[in-house]
Design a protein around this motif. Structure first.
Motif, PDB file in Angstrom:
ATOM      1  N   ASP A 180       2.082 -13.424   2.415  1.00  0.00           N
ATOM      2  CA  ASP A 180       1.443 -13.913   1.113  1.00  0.00           C
ATOM      3  C   ASP A 180       0.627 -13.219   0.893  1.00  0.00           C
ATOM      4  O   ASP A 180      -0.576 -12.032   1.892  1.00  0.00           O
ATOM      5  N   SER A 183      -3.261 -14.077   1.674  1.00  0.00           N
ATOM      6  CA  SER A 183      -3.526 -13.122   3.139  1.00  0.00           C
ATOM      7  C   SER A 183      -4.009 -11.465   3.264  1.00  0.00           C
ATOM      8  O   SER A 183      -4.536 -11.332   3.671  1.00  0.00           O
ATOM      9  N   LYS A 186      -7.094 -10.674   1.572  1.00  0.00           N
ATOM     10  CA  LYS A 186      -7.850 -11.034   2.764  1.00  0.00           C
ATOM     11  C   LYS A 186      -7.853  -9.894   4.123  1.00  0.00           C
ATOM     12  O   LYS A 186      -9.073  -9.018   4.696  1.00  0.00           O
ATOM     13  N   LYS A 187      -6.575  -9.274   4.565  1.00  0.00           N
ATOM     14  CA  LYS A 187      -6.729  -9.069   5.641  1.00  0.00           C
ATOM     15  C   LYS A 187      -7.209  -7.425   5.158  1.00  0.00           C
ATOM     16  O   LYS A 187      -7.383  -6.890   5.880  1.00  0.00           O
ATOM     17  N   PHE A 242      -0.962  -5.509   7.468  1.00  0.00           N
ATOM     18  CA  PHE A 242      -0.735  -6.879   7.086  1.00  0.00           C
ATOM     19  C   PHE A 242      -0.797  -7.377   9.080  1.00  0.00           C
ATOM     20  O   PHE A 242      -0.749  -8.369   9.564  1.00  0.00           O
ATOM     21  N   HIS A 290       0.089 -19.246  10.655  1.00  0.00           N
ATOM     22  CA  HIS A 290      -1.029 -18.362  10.156  1.00  0.00           C
ATOM     23  C   HIS A 290      -1.531 -17.842   9.260  1.00  0.00           C
ATOM     24  O   HIS A 290      -2.276 -17.946   8.096  1.00  0.00           O
ATOM     25  N   ASN A 291      -1.104 -16.599   9.004  1.00  0.00           N
ATOM     26  CA  ASN A 291      -0.702 -16.117   8.052  1.00  0.00           C
ATOM     27  C   ASN A 291       0.152 -16.243   6.648  1.00  0.00           C
ATOM     28  O   ASN A 291       0.017 -15.141   6.210  1.00  0.00           O
ATOM     29  N   LYS A 292       0.657 -17.248   6.613  1.00  0.00           N
ATOM     30  CA  LYS A 292       1.750 -17.813   5.358  1.00  0.00           C
ATOM     31  C   LYS A 292       3.000 -16.657   5.201  1.00  0.00           C
ATOM     32  O   LYS A 292       3.060 -15.924   4.639  1.00  0.00           O
TER      33      LYS A 292
END
Length: 356
Positions: A180, A183, A186-187, A242, A290-292
């Motif tokens: 995703d 995600s 964000k990471k 990721f 959670h991480n899609k």
């Protein structure tokens, strides 16, 4: 790596070794480096613009300056031209019946200029993570003095040591897909990528497209809305970031990765490891949700390792692990892992036969 050390920044709580105290920012790429990139041997075919890599190499002395300007403008403005994010997908026949689509491997080809840009970004990003020792020790990709060889040595040595102690080793070889973009961004931010620099990565993963080219004909372009870009130099490193925190949730298993090739394994002297392996895969599923992310269950397989006498005593010398959403994972007795064929006894017989 950087000329100055910015202010300290908090690292994500999910990452085990967050020693970064400096935000990452792009440095200008000198003309000499661009000229070197243009002159490097390029094995890939031409991308959507059909410009051969050799043409760039021949004209490098004349075009290095304007190319360097383009390369440096991209991270400065946080923008990548749409054509640079378009991939030409060429099916390459692997083996067997040439009329079956499954016997072809899709190769994604992007512009040569895009490759040069990505190589410059990749070098700076890799050096940044190496400088701050950010990648987990369970990762053999993109770390100094590590390679597929060290990954194979680590996994095979652990399995062999277990055999010598009379243990069985249950291993799950994971195959992830469709990372995703939200995600991932964000990471990247959690790993020390500043807001301005993050704008460039947002442009990099968004508004991408691909089309199939075969026998002189091309399909209509299709938008790519998830996953790291195929055919990219940056993609393996981005996906490594990721999944960098994956080992943190697999407390009962040993995890080892080479880029996106991920192996979870557990040892026991009991007749079966299925129950423990199932608990591990359930924890992985929670992390995936959670991480899609997606687990490709068609390519995620299991293998039970042990000495021939130990396996012979078992009524069913295979692992049988179910997942909450995708049924039972496939158990195999032969698997190609990082270029080497593994078998349950680590005899390497199948590997030798394949080489012959």
């Amino acid at each position: 790596m950087q000329s100055e050390r910015p202010h300290a920044s908090q690292a994500p709580p999910t990452v085990q070794r967050p020693c970064i105290r400096q935000e990452f920012s792009f440095r200008p790429v000198p003309v000499s480096v661009v000229k070197l990139r243009c002159n490097q041997k390029m094995k890939y075919q031409s991308g959507p613009d059909q410009t051969p890599a050799m043409l760039l190499k021949i004209s490098a002395p004349a075009i290095a300056n304007p190319v360097a300007t383009l390369i440096n403008e991209s991270p400065l403005t946080g923008y990548i031209p749409k054509l640079w994010k378009t991939a030409r997908v060429v099916p390459i026949h692997k083996i067997g019946d040439s009329t079956l689509v499954s016997n072809y491997r899709p190769i994604s080809l992007i512009l040569v200029m895009s490759k040069i840009l990505e190589k410059c970004i990749y070098t700076q990003l890799r050096d940044y993570y190496q400088y701050w020792n950010y990648l987990t020790t369970d990762q053999s990709g993109f770390r100094p003095n590590h390679s597929t060889t060290t990954a194979l040595l680590k996994v095979c040595n652990d399995i062999q040591a277990g055999m010598e102690q009379g243990n069985l080793t249950g291993a799950i070889f994971l195959d992830f897909s469709k990372a995703d973009h939200g995600s991932l961004l964000k990471k990247l931010k959690d790993s020390g990528i500043g807001d301005h620099t993050l704008t460039w990565f947002q442009s990099y993963v968004s508004d991408r497209s691909q089309y199939v080219s075969i026998s002189g004909s091309s399909s209509l372009p299709l938008q790519v809305t998830c996953g790291v870009p195929q055919g990219s130099i940056l993609s393996p490193l981005l996906f490594t970031i990721f999944i960098n925190d994956l080992p943190n949730i697999c407390k009962a298993s040993t995890v080892h990765m080479y880029a996106d090739d991920t192996n979870l394994y557990q040892q026991t002297n009991f007749p079966t490891t299925g129950g423990r392996a199932e608990r591990t895969i359930q924890e992985v599923e929670k992390w995936i949700k959670h991480n899609k992310l997606f687990l490709n269950t068609d390519k995620t397989v299991m293998m039970l390792f042990g000495t021939a006498p130990k396996l012979h005593k078992l009524q069913n010398p295979h692992l049988c692990v179910g997942t909450k959403s995708n049924g039972t994972l496939t158990s195999v007795t032969s698997l190609k892992y990082l270029g080497m064929w593994l078998d349950p006894n680590l005899s390497f017989g199948p590997h030798i036969e394949k080489l012959i």
